[in-house]
Write an enzyme that holds these catalytic residues in place. Structure first.
Site, PDB file in Angstrom:
ATOM      1  CG  HIS A  12      13.160 -20.116 -29.836  1.00 22.88           C
ATOM      2  ND1 HIS A  12      13.219 -19.924 -28.462  1.00 22.88           N
ATOM      3  CD2 HIS A  12      11.676 -20.091 -30.058  1.00 22.88           C
ATOM      4  CE1 HIS A  12      11.930 -20.020 -27.814  1.00 22.88           C
ATOM      5  NE2 HIS A  12      11.113 -20.250 -28.591  1.00 22.88           N
ATOM      6  CG  LEU A  15       8.050 -25.715 -37.480  1.00 24.45           C
ATOM      7  CD1 LEU A  15       8.883 -26.942 -37.895  1.00 24.45           C
ATOM      8  CD2 LEU A  15       7.443 -24.798 -38.519  1.00 24.45           C
ATOM      9  NE  ARG A  16       2.040 -22.765 -32.108  1.00 25.00           N
ATOM     10  CZ  ARG A  16       2.432 -22.273 -31.066  1.00 25.00           C
ATOM     11  NH1 ARG A  16       3.294 -22.986 -30.155  1.00 25.00           N
ATOM     12  NH2 ARG A  16       2.347 -20.967 -30.525  1.00 25.00           N
ATOM     13  CG  ASN A  40       5.870 -25.011 -27.028  1.00 22.54           C
ATOM     14  OD1 ASN A  40       6.215 -25.067 -28.072  1.00 22.54           O
ATOM     15  ND2 ASN A  40       5.089 -23.874 -26.818  1.00 22.54           N
ATOM     16  CE  LYS A  98      12.573 -23.240 -24.072  1.00 23.70           C
ATOM     17  NZ  LYS A  98      11.615 -22.480 -25.225  1.00 23.70           N
ATOM     18  CG  LEU A 218       4.275 -14.663 -22.103  1.00 20.45           C
ATOM     19  CD1 LEU A 218       3.489 -15.624 -21.442  1.00 20.45           C
ATOM     20  CD2 LEU A 218       4.590 -13.452 -21.272  1.00 20.45           C
ATOM     21  CG  ASP A 246       9.358 -17.074 -29.336  1.00 22.62           C
ATOM     22  OD1 ASP A 246       9.171 -18.299 -29.305  1.00 22.62           O
ATOM     23  OD2 ASP A 246       9.113 -16.391 -28.325  1.00 22.62           O
ATOM     24  CG  HIS A 250      -1.160 -18.504 -30.568  1.00 22.44           C
ATOM     25  ND1 HIS A 250      -1.228 -19.607 -29.656  1.00 22.44           N
ATOM     26  CD2 HIS A 250       0.260 -18.160 -30.297  1.00 22.44           C
ATOM     27  CE1 HIS A 250      -0.410 -19.585 -28.846  1.00 22.44           C
ATOM     28  NE2 HIS A 250       0.666 -18.807 -29.220  1.00 22.44           N
ATOM     29  CB  ALA A 262       1.924 -15.127 -24.925  1.00 23.23           C
TER      30      ALA A 262
HETATM   31  N1  NCD Z   1       6.629 -16.843 -27.083  1.00 21.88           N
HETATM   32  C1  NCD Z   1       5.594 -16.741 -26.938  1.00 21.88           C
HETATM   33  O1  NCD Z   1       4.744 -15.797 -26.661  1.00 21.88           O
HETATM   34  N2  NCD Z   1       4.721 -18.187 -27.038  1.00 21.88           N
HETATM   35  C2  NCD Z   1       5.327 -19.333 -27.339  1.00 21.88           C
HETATM   36  C3  NCD Z   1       6.075 -20.006 -26.182  1.00 21.88           C
HETATM   37  C4  NCD Z   1       7.391 -19.243 -25.821  1.00 21.88           C
HETATM   38  O2  NCD Z   1       8.271 -19.350 -26.767  1.00 21.88           O
HETATM   39  O3  NCD Z   1       7.565 -18.926 -24.508  1.00 21.88           O
HETATM   40  C5  NCD Z   1       4.229 -20.255 -28.215  1.00 21.88           C
HETATM   41  O4  NCD Z   1       4.597 -21.457 -27.906  1.00 21.88           O
HETATM   42  O5  NCD Z   1       3.247 -19.711 -28.384  1.00 21.88           O
HETATM   43 ZN    ZN Z   2       9.321 -19.819 -28.030  1.00 22.65          ZN
HETATM   44 ZN    ZN Z   3       9.625 -19.053 -24.421  1.00 21.11          ZN
END
Ligand code: NCD
Ligand code: ZN
Ligand code: ZN
Length: 344
Positions: A12, A15-16, A40, A98, A218, A246, A250, A262
């Protein structure tokens, strides 16, 4: 003291895109052979054609000499068709789809408003064995933010599995005892990823001496009993729990803000952070299965060859790393001591 592991994967990862992708990819590619890449983006990766183009951008951004395979995912929407699911399963490079409940997390506005709209796609995924990855939180503003994961189990996940009992599901970044128990009690088709930060920290970390935005992600960190339950699950030897960082970069300014984004950035030291959590539980010998075996076994992919070694040695991540547009990212444990170091 050292730990040697079969080369691990990250199941999980964010990578943007563009310059941000180029900034963060080397960290992951140094640590992991493969990663499940989250879709995303803005706009999200909704088709196999989008995923092919994104995969090519990732490979183009990969520094020479690093051996890394991105495993692509599609972003489920109310409009995802059964045809698109068949194309995904046939593609050879899309490994999952997803589910982001609309509004649940970063870049989830295009997510699913009602899973009933996705039934044709889900039935096809069930038939083909293509896993559904879920961000498992309800978005109902009346539900306390600390309860959104456990309410998701009752309101969404259990009914979903009742409708599609053969659907292969990964409950992503689980954060509660209830989620760990749900997965442990579910069938072989249900698995979960666990982040390093949810194994190491409880919600006090967000408020130690003031508000600490770099610990905000999150699903949000929970109380200590949940952290302890996650650590028990990760070190239990149950093959349905595996590594998913994860890591969610940012820009510093977007985190240190009146309404901060988040996401915790952990790609720079992912294995070191997991090693710390497993070592604290006296479970060094369980890290390899969690990091290197359980994920590929669930995804029906071969385990990696080759090994990596972690030394019990201290080092300090920098205050920040360069990010896109002259910005910076503040990594987890910036300027603080880590106790394990991945050998190059
Ligand atoms: N985990 C996070 O707090 N943020 C993730 C999105 C996600 O995995 O829910 C993100 O893309 O920044
Ligand atoms: Zn994530
Ligand atoms: Zn998530």
């Amino acid at each position: 003291m050292q730990i040697t592991l079969t080369r691990p994967d990250d199941w999980h990862l964010h990578l943007r895109d563009g310059d941000a992708l180029a900034a963060v990819l080397p960290h992951t590619a140094r640590q992991f052979a493969r990663a499940i890449v989250m879709p995303n983006l803005k706009p999200p990766v909704v088709s196999v054609a989008d995923a092919a183009a994104y995969r090519a951008r990732i490979l183009a951004a990969l520094p020479a000499g690093l051996d890394f395979t991105p495993l692509m995912t599609l972003y489920l929407t109310d409009r995802t068709s059964a045809d698109e699911i068949r194309r995904a399963a046939d593609s050879g490079f899309v490994h999952a789809v997803k589910l982001y409940p609309a509004g649940a997390t970063t870049n989830s506005d295009a997510g699913v408003s009602d899973l009933a709209n996705c039934d044709a796609a889900l039935a096809e995924m069930e038939r083909l064995g293509l896993p559904l990855l879920v961000h498992g939180e309800v978005t109902d503003p009346a539900i306390d933010i600390f309860d959104r994961e456990q309410v998701f189990i009752e309101r969404v996940l259990q009914p979903l599995l009742a409708r599609h009992p053969g659907l292969r599901v990964v409950f992503e970044h689980i954060t509660t005892q209830e989620a760990a128990e749900f997965v442990a009690g579910a069938g072989a088709n249900v698995a979960a990823t666990i982040t390093a930060h949810h194994l190491l920290y409880n919600r006090n970390a967000i408020f130690t001496g003031g508000v600490r935005p770099h610990y905000y992600c999150l699903p949000v960190l929970k109380r200590e009993r949940h952290r302890a339950a996650l650590l028990r699950a990760a070190t239990s030897g149950d093959a349905r729990f595996f590594l998913g960082t994860d890591s969610a970069p940012h820009a510093r300014g977007a985190k240190e803000a009146a309404c901060g984004c988040a996401g915790c950035y952990t790609a720079h030291a992912a294995l070191e952070l997991y090693a710390e959590a497993f070592a604290a539980a006296g479970a060094h010998d369980r890290l390899e299965a969690f990091a290197s075996f359980n994920g590929p076994d669930f995804y029906r992919l071969p385990r990696n060859s080759g090994q990596v070694t972690l030394l019990q040695e201290t080092w300090t991540p920098p205050a920040s790393y360069p990010y896109a547009g002259g910005d910076s990212i503040v990594p987890l444990r910036a300027g603080e001591t880590l106790h394990w170091r991945l050998l190059d």
